[in-house]
Scaffold this active site. Structure first.
Site, mmCIF file in Angstrom:
data_model
loop_
_atom_site.group_PDB
_atom_site.id
_atom_site.type_symbol
_atom_site.label_atom_id
_atom_site.label_comp_id
_atom_site.label_asym_id
_atom_site.label_seq_id
_atom_site.Cartn_x
_atom_site.Cartn_y
_atom_site.Cartn_z
ATOM 1 N N HIS A 181 -10.110 -5.563 10.404
ATOM 2 C CA HIS A 181 -10.751 -5.290 9.116
ATOM 3 C C HIS A 181 -12.082 -4.558 9.272
ATOM 4 O O HIS A 181 -12.868 -4.496 8.322
ATOM 5 C CB HIS A 181 -11.002 -6.599 8.351
ATOM 6 N N GLU B 223 0.802 -1.226 0.000
ATOM 7 C CA GLU B 223 0.000 0.000 0.000
ATOM 8 C C GLU B 223 0.832 1.271 0.000
ATOM 9 O O GLU B 223 0.533 2.214 -0.750
ATOM 10 C CB GLU B 223 -0.964 -0.007 1.198
#
Length: 327
Positions: free
Chosen positions: A129, A60
């Site tokens: 998450h 990322e």
């Protein structure tokens, strides 16, 4: 008007902007061959080719930084994170680079980049998450932050974000992708920094954003049916800049306020909204402002515990009853 899903509205926004401006390109994990982790980029690779729809490694900070460099060089990247939880690894590229380069270069560079992807809880995705990143980015000068609740707003805000000259953090509620709503068939833009009254009312103002708008609207229905309370529901839509004028005007009309968010209570978006209301509309309040938020704990995996952590319509109803002195 067309009745389409939130996912389809985002896909349409991406396609229209890529057709309109050949500087716009999409990159991220699984955006190409797989059509996106949530199928938001379905069909774009076939239509625009791999130079404009780029699959990236699971790195990322690397591809977010690449996007910032591309924006500095004159392109208009859209960086998709599979989830905003993974974007924690790109926090340096977003916060230390994208948000600051215009100011640190004395205006020599603009950074027309959109960082987008799903945020918030879904169904049993557990602590790592399920986080709500909204206040993390809304706290940063130099970033603009959106969190749309409906397909029309998702489409209109994403198109506007892609055209903006500054970096925009675009947070899509993970449980919203299948939500359906009417979207104009013609060009549709929604300005950044403008809230929307999703339901008018005169007894109490409920301020919310993202998927909590749908919870607030459910609560408003119950309040009307069971307690004859007519709630006004204000959708923030943009978290930076906030449209203080709209929700303050609403509270001046209703004289009561409940602020709802999915995220944690400490230093949340709701805390800022409450501060704005008490500062700008204190003399109009007939009751203390109430806040409804997620519980101040990491998300649990167990479904029963997950349901306890995320605010629901009953929690909003109880808060409204409290500020209306009905409990």
């Amino acid at each position: 008007m067309a009745l389409i899903t939130y996912r389809e509205a985002l896909n349409r926004a991406l396609r229209e902007e890529m057709l309109r401006d050949d500087r716009v390109f999409l990159m991220g994990e699984e955006v190409g061959e797989y059509d996106g982790a949530y199928k938001v980029s379905k069909g774009l690779l076939d239509e625009f080719g791999e130079m404009r729809v780029r699959d990236t490694p699971i790195a990322e900070n690397g591809f977010a930084g690449l996007g910032v460099g591309a924006a500095m060089a004159g392109l208009r990247p859209i960086v998709e994170f599979m989830t905003w939880n993974f974007a924690l690894l790109a926090y340096d590229a977003i916060v230390n680079s994208a948000a600051k380069i215009r100011q640190m270069s004395g205006g020599q560079f603009s950074i027309p980049i959109v960082f987008r992807g799903p945020g918030g809880s879904a169904l049993q995705l557990a602590a790592q998450h399920s986080q709500v990143p909204d206040p993390w980015y809304a706290n940063i000068p130099g970033l603009k932050v959106c969190a749309p609740a409906t397909p029309a707003d998702a489409m209109g805000l994403l198109k506007t974000a892609i055209r903006d000259e500054d970096p925009v953090v675009f947070i899509e509620g993970e449980l919203l992708y299948n939500v359906k709503g009417e979207v104009p068939d013609t060009e549709h833009l929604v300005p950044l920094g403008v809230a929307d009254i999703k339901k008018p009312g005169e007894d109490v103002t409920i301020v919310a954003h993202s998927k909590m708008i749908h919870v607030a609207l459910q609560a408003a229905e119950k309040l009307s049916a069971e307690h004859e309370v007519n709630a006004e529901v204000v959708d923030l839509r943009s978290l930076r800049p906030l449209d203080l004028d709209t929700y303050v005007a609403s509270v001046k009309k209703t004289n009561r306020a409940v602020v709802v968010e999915e995220g944690w209570p400490v230093a949340g978006i709701g805390a800022q909204v409450v501060d704005d209301i008490q500062r700008e509309a204190f003399d109009y309040l007939d009751a203390p402002i109430a806040r409804v938020s997620g519980l101040d704990v990491p998300m649990h995996y167990a479904r029963a515990l997950e349901k306890l952590i995320v605010p629901d319509a009953d929690a909003v109803v109880n808060a409204v009853k409290h500020v209306c002195y009905l409990d």
